[in-house]
Design a protein around this motif. Structure first.
Motif, PDB file in Angstrom:
ATOM      1  N   GLY A 159     -11.351  -0.411 -27.612  1.00 24.04           N
ATOM      2  CA  GLY A 159     -11.010  -1.796 -27.919  1.00 24.04           C
ATOM      3  C   GLY A 159     -12.248  -2.656 -28.061  1.00 24.04           C
ATOM      4  O   GLY A 159     -12.341  -3.499 -28.964  1.00 24.04           O
ATOM      5  N   LYS A 179       0.485  -5.516 -27.820  1.00 23.74           N
ATOM      6  CA  LYS A 179      -0.708  -6.207 -28.336  1.00 23.74           C
ATOM      7  C   LYS A 179      -1.200  -7.256 -27.347  1.00 23.74           C
ATOM      8  O   LYS A 179      -2.408  -7.406 -27.150  1.00 23.74           O
ATOM      9  CB  LYS A 179      -0.360  -6.876 -29.676  1.00 23.74           C
ATOM     10  CG  LYS A 179      -1.497  -7.717 -30.278  1.00 23.74           C
ATOM     11  CD  LYS A 179      -2.672  -6.851 -30.698  1.00 23.74           C
ATOM     12  CE  LYS A 179      -3.809  -7.698 -31.303  1.00 23.74           C
ATOM     13  NZ  LYS A 179      -3.429  -8.351 -32.564  1.00 23.74           N
ATOM     14  N   ILE A 185      -9.163   3.221 -23.407  1.00 25.66           N
ATOM     15  CA  ILE A 185      -8.616   2.134 -24.227  1.00 25.66           C
ATOM     16  C   ILE A 185      -9.608   0.980 -24.289  1.00 25.66           C
ATOM     17  O   ILE A 185      -9.856   0.401 -25.360  1.00 25.66           O
ATOM     18  CB  ILE A 185      -7.266   1.667 -23.657  1.00 25.66           C
ATOM     19  CG1 ILE A 185      -6.238   2.804 -23.697  1.00 25.66           C
ATOM     20  CG2 ILE A 185      -6.748   0.451 -24.424  1.00 25.66           C
ATOM     21  CD1 ILE A 185      -4.955   2.496 -22.958  1.00 25.66           C
ATOM     22  N   GLU A 186     -10.184   0.665 -23.160  1.00 23.10           N
ATOM     23  CA  GLU A 186     -11.149  -0.443 -23.097  1.00 23.10           C
ATOM     24  C   GLU A 186     -12.360  -0.150 -23.965  1.00 23.10           C
ATOM     25  O   GLU A 186     -12.829  -1.021 -24.704  1.00 23.10           O
ATOM     26  CB  GLU A 186     -11.559  -0.665 -21.650  1.00 23.10           C
ATOM     27  CG  GLU A 186     -12.457  -1.858 -21.422  1.00 23.10           C
ATOM     28  CD  GLU A 186     -12.790  -2.038 -19.961  1.00 23.10           C
ATOM     29  OE1 GLU A 186     -13.959  -1.813 -19.599  1.00 23.10           O
ATOM     30  OE2 GLU A 186     -11.867  -2.381 -19.180  1.00 23.10           O
ATOM     31  N   VAL A 194      -2.905  -2.180 -31.574  1.00 27.39           N
ATOM     32  CA  VAL A 194      -2.485  -1.000 -30.829  1.00 27.39           C
ATOM     33  C   VAL A 194      -2.694   0.245 -31.688  1.00 27.39           C
ATOM     34  O   VAL A 194      -3.217   1.272 -31.225  1.00 27.39           O
ATOM     35  CB  VAL A 194      -1.014  -1.122 -30.389  1.00 27.39           C
ATOM     36  CG1 VAL A 194      -0.511   0.204 -29.805  1.00 27.39           C
ATOM     37  CG2 VAL A 194      -0.858  -2.241 -29.367  1.00 27.39           C
ATOM     38  N   LEU A 226      -2.981  -5.524 -24.569  1.00 25.51           N
ATOM     39  CA  LEU A 226      -4.236  -4.960 -25.067  1.00 25.51           C
ATOM     40  C   LEU A 226      -5.295  -6.049 -25.214  1.00 25.51           C
ATOM     41  O   LEU A 226      -6.456  -5.857 -24.835  1.00 25.51           O
ATOM     42  CB  LEU A 226      -3.990  -4.267 -26.403  1.00 25.51           C
ATOM     43  CG  LEU A 226      -5.196  -3.589 -27.063  1.00 25.51           C
ATOM     44  CD1 LEU A 226      -5.754  -2.491 -26.168  1.00 25.51           C
ATOM     45  CD2 LEU A 226      -4.792  -3.006 -28.423  1.00 25.51           C
ATOM     46  N   VAL A 266      -0.758  -0.374 -21.394  1.00 23.97           N
ATOM     47  CA  VAL A 266      -0.835  -1.804 -21.719  1.00 23.97           C
ATOM     48  C   VAL A 266       0.490  -2.269 -22.300  1.00 23.97           C
ATOM     49  O   VAL A 266       1.216  -1.492 -22.925  1.00 23.97           O
ATOM     50  CB  VAL A 266      -1.978  -2.107 -22.716  1.00 23.97           C
ATOM     51  CG1 VAL A 266      -3.326  -1.784 -22.102  1.00 23.97           C
ATOM     52  CG2 VAL A 266      -1.788  -1.348 -24.029  1.00 23.97           C
ATOM     53  N   LEU A 283      -0.575   4.444 -25.613  1.00 21.80           N
ATOM     54  CA  LEU A 283      -1.172   3.196 -25.139  1.00 21.80           C
ATOM     55  C   LEU A 283      -0.166   2.359 -24.371  1.00 21.80           C
ATOM     56  O   LEU A 283      -0.520   1.685 -23.399  1.00 21.80           O
ATOM     57  CB  LEU A 283      -1.714   2.381 -26.322  1.00 21.80           C
ATOM     58  CG  LEU A 283      -3.202   2.577 -26.634  1.00 21.80           C
ATOM     59  CD1 LEU A 283      -3.458   3.985 -27.150  1.00 21.80           C
ATOM     60  CD2 LEU A 283      -3.666   1.541 -27.646  1.00 21.80           C
TER      61      LEU A 283
END
Length: 232
Positions: free
Chosen positions: A26, A57, A22-23, A36, A60, A54, A50
């Motif tokens: 992102g 939003k 995810i990181e 998201v 995230l 997290v 996700l």
């Protein structure tokens, strides 16, 4: 170097993803484009996948914002006095934030929101502590300077499209409008053209000098706040 392929559902089951996945996506999308759905699409999973990692939003944004801030390391020259140190702190913060679109808006919200923010705040307080300030006084000084630096940077970021971007024509309209007023035209003719970095340095210098004058080391915080206009 090729990008990592998106993870796909296999056998009717949701592909497994990690915080690192995810990181990575992102950071690739960047804070201004962060959603998201966007990260989920990039990873080839549903948004539900996700949400297991997290908190929507907001969560995230915190994950990606803190990942960006991991690379921010303020250099503290021990030979700098308080004023020089705070100006250097502000300029380093400005340079980093302007190079990372969307970070100014992130920092204008809640701070700190994770380990990176905590580290930066602690290091800022420690740097002023080495110059004779109490933790509370250091937090007041560094926090005030950081807030002004971030707000100025955010304004510069919003202004950039009018200076060297697609909205340059709108800036020309502003100049034309100023020229229609005799007083404003005379005032702006006398003022030199100042680009963003010198203007930032000038404003920060004025703020820091006033702050340092009101808040020498070891002065009680309540006395500083009162001197700066705080009313109960």
């Amino acid at each position: 170097m090729t990008a990592n392929p998106p993870r796909r559902k296999t056998g009717g089951r949701q592909a497994q993803i990690s915080i690192a996945d995810i990181e990575r996506e992102g950071l690739r999308l960047g804070l201004p484009n962060l959603t998201v759905n966007g990260v989920a699409t990039a990873l080839g999973v549903s948004p539900t996948a996700l949400y297991r990692h997290v908190d929507g939003k907001v969560g995230l944004e915190a994950l990606i914002g803190e990942a960006i801030l991991r690379d921010l390391h303020i250099v503290d020259d021990p030979d700098d006095g308080v004023e020089a140190h705070l100006l250097s702190f502000a300029r380093q913060l400005h340079a980093f934030v302007i190079d990372h679109p969307g970070l100014a808006a992130y920092l204008q919200g809640l701070f700190p929101r994770g380990e990176s923010g905590v580290r930066l705040q602690r290091e800022a307080i420690e740097a002023l502590g080495r110059r004779g300030y109490s933790p509370a006084g250091a937090a007041l000084m560094s926090g005030t300077v950081a807030s002004l630096a971030i707000n100025l940077t955010a304004a510069e970021e919003r202004h950039r499209p009018y200076v060297d971007g697609p909205l340059r024509r709108e800036l020309d309209k502003v100049y034309a409008l100023l020229a229609t007023d005799e007083l404003l035209r005379a005032a702006h003719l006398e003022l030199p053209q100042i680009t963003s970095e010198p203007y930032f340095r000038m404003v920060m210098t004025g703020c820091i000098r006033g702050l340092v004058a009101a808040a020498p080391p070891n002065r009680p915080v309540l006395d500083i706040l009162t001197d700066l206009g705080l009313e109960e």
